[in-house]
Design an enzyme around this catalytic site. Sequence first.
Site, PDB file in Angstrom:
ATOM      1  N   ASP A  67       0.933  -1.159  -0.070  1.00 33.58           N
ATOM      2  CA  ASP A  67       0.218  -0.139  -0.203  1.00 33.58           C
ATOM      3  C   ASP A  67       0.898   1.249   0.159  1.00 33.58           C
ATOM      4  O   ASP A  67       2.078   1.128   0.056  1.00 33.58           O
ATOM      5  CB  ASP A  67      -0.974  -0.150   1.152  1.00 33.58           C
ATOM      6  CG  ASP A  67      -0.361   0.162   2.572  1.00 33.58           C
ATOM      7  OD1 ASP A  67       0.603   0.582   2.842  1.00 33.58           O
ATOM      8  OD2 ASP A  67      -0.976  -0.546   3.392  1.00 33.58           O
ATOM      9  N   LYS A  75      -4.052   3.238  -1.346  1.00 35.60           N
ATOM     10  CA  LYS A  75      -5.325   4.082  -1.199  1.00 35.60           C
ATOM     11  C   LYS A  75      -4.997   5.468  -0.643  1.00 35.60           C
ATOM     12  O   LYS A  75      -3.942   5.434   0.118  1.00 35.60           O
ATOM     13  CB  LYS A  75      -6.389   3.578  -0.075  1.00 35.60           C
ATOM     14  CG  LYS A  75      -6.891   2.079  -0.591  1.00 35.60           C
ATOM     15  CD  LYS A  75      -7.483   1.499   0.837  1.00 35.60           C
ATOM     16  CE  LYS A  75      -7.780   0.049   0.369  1.00 35.60           C
ATOM     17  NZ  LYS A  75      -8.197  -0.700   1.503  1.00 35.60           N
TER      18      LYS A  75
END
Length: 464
Positions: free
Chosen positions: A248, A270
Amino acid sequence: MEFLPLFHNLRGSRVLVVGGGEIALRKSRLIADAGAVLRVVAPEIEAQLSELVVQSGGEMILRGYSECDLDGCVLIIAATDDEPLNAQVSRDARLRCVPVNVVDAPALCTVIFPAIVDRSPLVIAVSSGGDAPVLARLIRAKLETWIPSSYGQLAGLAARFRNQVKGLFPNVQQRRAFWEEVFQGAIADRQLAGQGAEAERMLIAKIAGEPPPETGEVYLVGAGPGDPDLLTFRALRLMQQADVVLYDRLVAPTILDLCRRDAERVYVGKRRAEHAVPQEQINQQLVALAKQGKRVVRLKGGDPFIFGRGGEEIEELAAHGIPFQVVPGITAASGCAAYAGIPLTHRDHAQSVRFITGHLKNGTTDLPWSDLVAPAQTLVFYMGLIGLPVICEQLIRHGRSADTPAALVEQGTTVNQRVFTGTLANLPQLVAEHDVHAPTLVIIGEVVKLREKLAWFEGAQATL
């Protein structure tokens, strides 16, 4: 090669140690750990060494050394600070063709002690031939960090089935291929993950000729707050054996570089209000990759179980019967606070700490504000940068003093770390003045004042 490495079975054999002090004690501990019976000769013997001799079932001779003390001994240790005496012990042992070690005198030795990494029954010895013992110890220290303690259990598992495998494969090449598959595959993974019963079941099935399961495994790994030195040994080991790495946005490039070079890397990061990959799709992707038989590392910033949605991911894995491991990481609150010089608890300032998500939903936060303004506690907000004005306003409105010390820690634990301190009243202003960006941790409480005298890590950026 000046010395030939050998492993000596001393169990039940008598070993002579000449000397009764600290040096003799260190050597005697090693000898006793190998199951030998100690005979210690010295005018005086310190208490700990005396206890060790009794535990080994040996004997103490409270006088000076005599050549007859060698009788019945299979190994001789000279461990005194008397050089002429040590030389005499060495000569006597050589005349009898009995192996002898003289501490810190390689020229008088026929055997020397290596630096030892003990993962019994797996034992690794490192030696410099007596020329650079400090270097040998440093190499041993590195090996201690690289080789998990569970390797001993893996070796023990193999030992229990060694004869059975030998009977199954009379050809040495076949046996070697069998054990290489065991030690490099899913069976070893289960044992190293602490799942000994499952590893044994799988080994029994392999010996019986049952086809191996085609399912791979998922490793949910906490990458910590940013500094690669804060990774756990297990995290590093699993990262270096992965076939695929899903990572991530909070995983630093320096950490990603530690993954296996030829592993496929898939970005599933994200950002606020911008999900590069929906969480449900990440869950499904983990399942699909594991069903292809791959070893998958799901690399997450901080700790996977603290605001990392790790629980949702392993729920999906469990529902599909996918094996998984969870490797904790240092969460941002612990790492960033430590590198900022802000203790989260302190006897004089905070007896409790709360980790809170500051993520806004529909422009507001649904938090127990009355609880959060209780005295003598530290508040740590994750993902709180955008909602910071609301957070500060609500805390003040519910009774927290506007003068409460507060801090912003941007890119904590990395060389780009910046720390800004202020109060609840001016914290949002600091964000605008210094162009603070995510990832930034918000710390609120009296402990922030301690940074003035406890700050130790500044990174490459100025702090205020």
